[in-house]
Design an enzyme around this catalytic site. Structure first.
Site, PDB file in Angstrom:
ATOM      1  N   ASN A  90       0.892  -1.167   0.000  1.00 43.63           N
ATOM      2  CA  ASN A  90       0.000   0.000   0.000  1.00 43.63           C
ATOM      3  C   ASN A  90       0.926   1.212   0.000  1.00 43.63           C
ATOM      4  O   ASN A  90       1.471   1.587   1.040  1.00 43.63           O
ATOM      5  CB  ASN A  90      -0.899   0.007   1.236  1.00 43.63           C
ATOM      6  CG  ASN A  90      -1.925  -1.114   1.197  1.00 43.63           C
ATOM      7  OD1 ASN A  90      -2.411  -1.492   0.142  1.00 43.63           O
ATOM      8  ND2 ASN A  90      -2.247  -1.668   2.357  1.00 43.63           N
ATOM      9  N   GLU A 124      -7.967  -3.002  -2.750  1.00 43.91           N
ATOM     10  CA  GLU A 124      -8.116  -2.315  -1.466  1.00 43.91           C
ATOM     11  C   GLU A 124      -7.762  -0.828  -1.579  1.00 43.91           C
ATOM     12  O   GLU A 124      -7.061  -0.274  -0.737  1.00 43.91           O
ATOM     13  CB  GLU A 124      -7.272  -3.011  -0.386  1.00 43.91           C
ATOM     14  CG  GLU A 124      -7.696  -4.471  -0.186  1.00 43.91           C
ATOM     15  CD  GLU A 124      -6.953  -5.211   0.921  1.00 43.91           C
ATOM     16  OE1 GLU A 124      -5.839  -4.798   1.267  1.00 43.91           O
ATOM     17  OE2 GLU A 124      -7.511  -6.201   1.425  1.00 43.91           O
ATOM     18  N   ARG A 179       0.914  -8.232  -8.110  1.00 46.81           N
ATOM     19  CA  ARG A 179       0.148  -9.073  -7.186  1.00 46.81           C
ATOM     20  C   ARG A 179      -1.233  -9.427  -7.741  1.00 46.81           C
ATOM     21  O   ARG A 179      -1.913  -8.568  -8.328  1.00 46.81           O
ATOM     22  CB  ARG A 179       0.029  -8.404  -5.821  1.00 46.81           C
ATOM     23  CG  ARG A 179       1.405  -8.253  -5.165  1.00 46.81           C
ATOM     24  CD  ARG A 179       1.324  -7.572  -3.822  1.00 46.81           C
ATOM     25  NE  ARG A 179       0.985  -8.445  -2.725  1.00 46.81           N
ATOM     26  CZ  ARG A 179       0.041  -8.190  -1.841  1.00 46.81           C
ATOM     27  NH1 ARG A 179      -0.718  -7.116  -1.935  1.00 46.81           N
ATOM     28  NH2 ARG A 179      -0.168  -9.022  -0.833  1.00 46.81           N
ATOM     29  N   ASP A 184      -7.186 -14.923   2.009  1.00 42.50           N
ATOM     30  CA  ASP A 184      -6.211 -13.978   2.535  1.00 42.50           C
ATOM     31  C   ASP A 184      -5.475 -14.554   3.744  1.00 42.50           C
ATOM     32  O   ASP A 184      -5.784 -14.187   4.880  1.00 42.50           O
ATOM     33  CB  ASP A 184      -6.937 -12.678   2.925  1.00 42.50           C
ATOM     34  CG  ASP A 184      -5.976 -11.534   3.132  1.00 42.50           C
ATOM     35  OD1 ASP A 184      -4.768 -11.741   2.953  1.00 42.50           O
ATOM     36  OD2 ASP A 184      -6.443 -10.425   3.476  1.00 42.50           O
ATOM     37  N   GLU A 197      -0.422 -12.139  10.835  1.00 44.50           N
ATOM     38  CA  GLU A 197      -1.667 -11.354  10.893  1.00 44.50           C
ATOM     39  C   GLU A 197      -2.850 -12.186  11.385  1.00 44.50           C
ATOM     40  O   GLU A 197      -3.568 -11.779  12.293  1.00 44.50           O
ATOM     41  CB  GLU A 197      -1.972 -10.775   9.507  1.00 44.50           C
ATOM     42  CG  GLU A 197      -3.276  -9.995   9.464  1.00 44.50           C
ATOM     43  CD  GLU A 197      -3.549  -9.359   8.104  1.00 44.50           C
ATOM     44  OE1 GLU A 197      -2.737  -9.519   7.186  1.00 44.50           O
ATOM     45  OE2 GLU A 197      -4.593  -8.691   7.981  1.00 44.50           O
TER      46      GLU A 197
HETATM   47  C1  GCV Z   1      -0.910  -4.613   2.769  1.00 45.22           C
HETATM   48  C2  GCV Z   1      -4.661  -8.083   3.923  1.00 45.22           C
HETATM   49  C3  GCV Z   1      -4.139  -7.221   5.007  1.00 45.22           C
HETATM   50  C4  GCV Z   1      -3.742  -5.842   4.491  1.00 45.22           C
HETATM   51  C5  GCV Z   1      -2.728  -6.048   3.357  1.00 45.22           C
HETATM   52  C6  GCV Z   1      -3.381  -6.898   2.279  1.00 45.22           C
HETATM   53  C7  GCV Z   1      -2.444  -7.192   1.125  1.00 45.22           C
HETATM   54  O1  GCV Z   1      -5.901  -7.625   3.464  1.00 45.22           O
HETATM   55  O2  GCV Z   1      -5.095  -7.100   6.022  1.00 45.22           O
HETATM   56  O3  GCV Z   1      -3.167  -5.127   5.549  1.00 45.22           O
HETATM   57  O4  GCV Z   1      -2.296  -4.825   2.819  1.00 45.22           O
HETATM   58  O5  GCV Z   1      -3.754  -8.127   2.835  1.00 45.22           O
HETATM   59  O6  GCV Z   1      -1.933  -8.299   1.068  1.00 45.22           O
HETATM   60  O7  GCV Z   1      -2.251  -6.336   0.281  1.00 45.22           O
END
Ligand code: GCV
Length: 662
Positions: A189, A272, A305, A351, A379
């Protein structure tokens, strides 16, 4: 070249003791270049401590590390053997010399014991990479490191790169000893400040690259697809626009003028909230190829990605299935990506859950270079407060055969594109918050290098190195293996059952909240009602996701009878009374596994407590692990109680054993 030494930071799997065997021998290093110099410096450093001696060519020696570029050895390959009292490493290139050296370190005294037949070592895939989700500026919601559970970033702090990058050098050293050779230094991000790493803040990236270079690690950068607009002042970022192509070409030229061995770009696009080619009516192949073309003259690659899905889904709409998204977007593009464009695919279709089927994208794009993406940062697997050794999960995924037993495995597919993971490292004194989470970082590198390694054997390596010199190594090894071998399955038992996933607190994703995501736009539902639970992803009555797999899995997952129990609720919506392979019903399984998982967490703590006071591990490390185990036990109890209570209330079916449910 000086070997990085850090005060107040745990040495992870490279404590001085791990170098005793090498450091007390006479070693010849033959070869020139940056990495050969690193090996020479490593040998000298170890010898200074343990009384051995670096020797010149012609002198008697116990270990010879020799660069012999001609022959059939690739740049990273080496042959290790022992005969007539001399251990030899013959390397195809400088990187092979470095990896051969660390193999000798790993073997310790065993490298200098009996004769050993010459064995050739070569990595399964050329690129073994860690992505850092580190921000330069502290993000108001995500902090310094997105999904980071180990303090701040080792690269950035409060808006700038660290002045002293010794720790980055030490990180590179640890990674080289595990087999990793590429690092992306900023979050996928890419926010406004971080976008500028590509242009006016490139010097900071160069400074990091300089620290990692002596350990054979190339730096990659996450870039924002809209950079031509945001940084270049262009009216568009359309991948087919000539001005845009020119901008990326020139910008990339400058990157290589500053960092000649720069690895390439990482891109999260149309995902996202990140910008991407969809805004211009272009495909993701158009987007990826734009950057691939800019990188190609310099030998760079773009990691594009495949994590693209609709995060503004309507939960009322049962026809949309997030699990389908990556395949639906990317499979039709197979064969349309440049050769230096690598499609980076998360191992599962959702995810990074504790249990998911392998992503069908991995089997769907034979004409595309695919990299498999794992998540070392925990995570969804306990956030480095819970012991959760992920080696068995990754090993299972890498060994999965998407076309059935006779076909290739995921690891074979990844040979061309590589293996990538999100790092779990921060500026914490133990690197990873939970000291035992270091094992995940180590195991990722080792499995990326050699996917066939047995996760327990990798754990033994990690224990042997990390606790080198321990007074009772066998006792410590047994204890840690008992605590860690089954810890992923334990975590699975007390959290979301049978592959359903996402019963976590929204936002931070820690702790239980069964309906936390149930009525949100994120596409992560379990559909529990009074009669049953699970997501119908069959072709016959559900979203049709099972049809994205080749045979035999498309049939296996479609069939209620054949679908593996651990994935049952991922693929099927079943009544609570549905009977599993072991004869228990789904709801009884939920109760049983949640009681068992929480008990296993408590037993893990007991095992650790038995080590108290006997000096096998340093007191500060003991205390840190102990503190985390207290939280794990508490949290596992909370998971047990919330999940069991939720399903008792939904189903009305009592626990067959009458245990306390609230
Ligand atoms: C970097 C998940 C995580 C996000 C992450 C995303 C991704 O949704 O919660 O924090 O963003 O994966 O892999 O891009």
């Amino acid at each position: 070249m000086t070997i990085p030494e850090l005060n107040d930071v745990h040495p992870a799997w490279l404590p001085p003791e791990a170098f005793r065997a090498v450091g007390s021998r006479r070693t010849l290093v033959a070869g020139d270049g940056t990495l050969a110099e690193t090996v020479r410096a490593e040998v000298a450093h170890a010898c200074a401590r343990y009384g051995g001696e670096p020797v010149a060519s012609g002198a008697a020696h116990d270990l010879a590390l020799t660069l012999s570029p001609d022959g059939d050895l690739g740049d990273e390959d080496f042959v290790l053997g022992r005969r007539d009292g001399v251990t030899t490493v013959r390397a195809g290139g400088q990187a092979g010399l470095l990896y051969g050296f660390f193999e000798v370190v790993r073997l310790g005294e065993a490298a200098f014991a009996a004769d050993r037949a010459a064995v050739r070592h070569r990595p399964a895939t050329r690129r073994r990479m860690l992505d850092h989700w580190d921000n330069i500026d502290v993000h108001p919601v995500m902090g310094q490191v997105e999904r980071g559970y180990a303090g701040g970033s080792i690269f950035w702090r409060d808006g700038v790169a660290h002045d002293d990058l010794t720790r980055v050098r030490a990180y590179g050293r640890l990674l080289a000893a595990s087999g990793v050779n590429a690092v992306a230094v900023n979050n996928v991000n890419v926010h406004a400040t971080e976008a500028r790493l590509l242009t006016d803040r490139l010097g900071e990236v160069a400074a990091i690259a300089a620290e990692l270079r002596p350990y054979g690690i190339r730096v990659h950068l996450s870039v924002n697809f809209a950079s031509p607009v945001a940084l270049g002042g262009l009216p568009t970022a359309d991948p087919l626009d000539a001005g845009v192509r020119e901008w990326w070409a020139r910008t990339t030229e400058r990157v290589y003028a500053t960092i000649p061995d720069f690895g390439g770009y990482v891109v999260k696009a149309d995902s996202e909230g990140q910008p991407g080619p969809f805004a211009y009516g272009r495909s993701h192949a158009d987007g990826a190829n734009l950057l691939a073309d800019a990188l190609a003259p310099h030998g760079g690659v773009v990691h594009w990605r495949a994590f693209v899905y609709d995060h503004r889904q309507d939960w009322r709409d049962r026809s949309t299935d997030r699990a389908r998204a990556a395949y639906d977007h990317f499979a039709p593009l197979d064969g349309r990506f440049r050769d230096n464009a690598i499609l980076q695919v998360k191992y599962g279709p959702m995810d990074f859950q504790v249990r998911e089927p392998v992503s069908p994208v991995i089997a769907a794009m034979p004409a595309t270079r695919l990299a498999v993406e794992f998540q070392v940062t925990q995570e969804y697997t306990g956030q480095q407060r819970h012991v959760c050794y992920l080696g068995p999960l990754w090993s299972e995924v890498l060994g999965f055969r998407p076309w059935g037993e006779a076909g290739p495995a995921v690891a074979d597919v990844a040979v061309r594109g590589g293996v990538v993971a999100v790092s779990n490292v921060g500026d914490d004194p133990y690197w990873t918050g939970h000291p035992l989470a270091q094992a995940n970082l180590y195991a990722f590198g080792r499995l990326a290098w050699a996917p066939g390694l047995e996760p327990g054997a990798v754990l033994d390596e990690w224990i042997g190195l990390t606790f080198a010199g321990c007074a009772d190594p066998e006792r410590l090894r047994r204890t840690l293996r008992e605590m860690m071998d089954g810890s992923w399955r334990t975590y699975e038992r007390y959290t979301a059952p049978l592959g359903v996933g996402f019963m976590v607190r929204p936002g931070h994703h820690y702790g239980p909240d069964v309906d936390g995501y149930e009525y949100t736009p994120w596409g992560t539902y379990h559909f529990a009602d009074r009669d049953g639970v699970g997501v119908d992803r069959t072709r016959s009555s559900g979203t049709g996701f099972t049809g994205q797999y080749p045979e035999p899995w498309s049939e296996v997952y479609e069939s209620l009878d054949d679908c593996p129990d651990e994935l049952l609720l991922f693929f099927h919506h079943v009544p609570y009374g549905h009977v599993l392979g072991d004869g228990t019903t789904v709801v009884q399984h939920i109760y049983d596994t949640h009681f068992a998982g929480a008990e296993e967490a408590a037993r893990t703590r007991l095992l650790w407590e038995k080590l108290a006071g006997d000096g096998l591990v340093a007191p500060d490390l003991y205390a840190r692990v102990r503190e985390r185990l207290d939280e794990q036990v508490r949290s596992a109890g909370e998971w047990r109680d919330q999940l069991n209570t939720y399903f008792l209330r939904k189903s009305g079916v009592p626990d067959a054993h009458g245990r306390p449910i609230h």
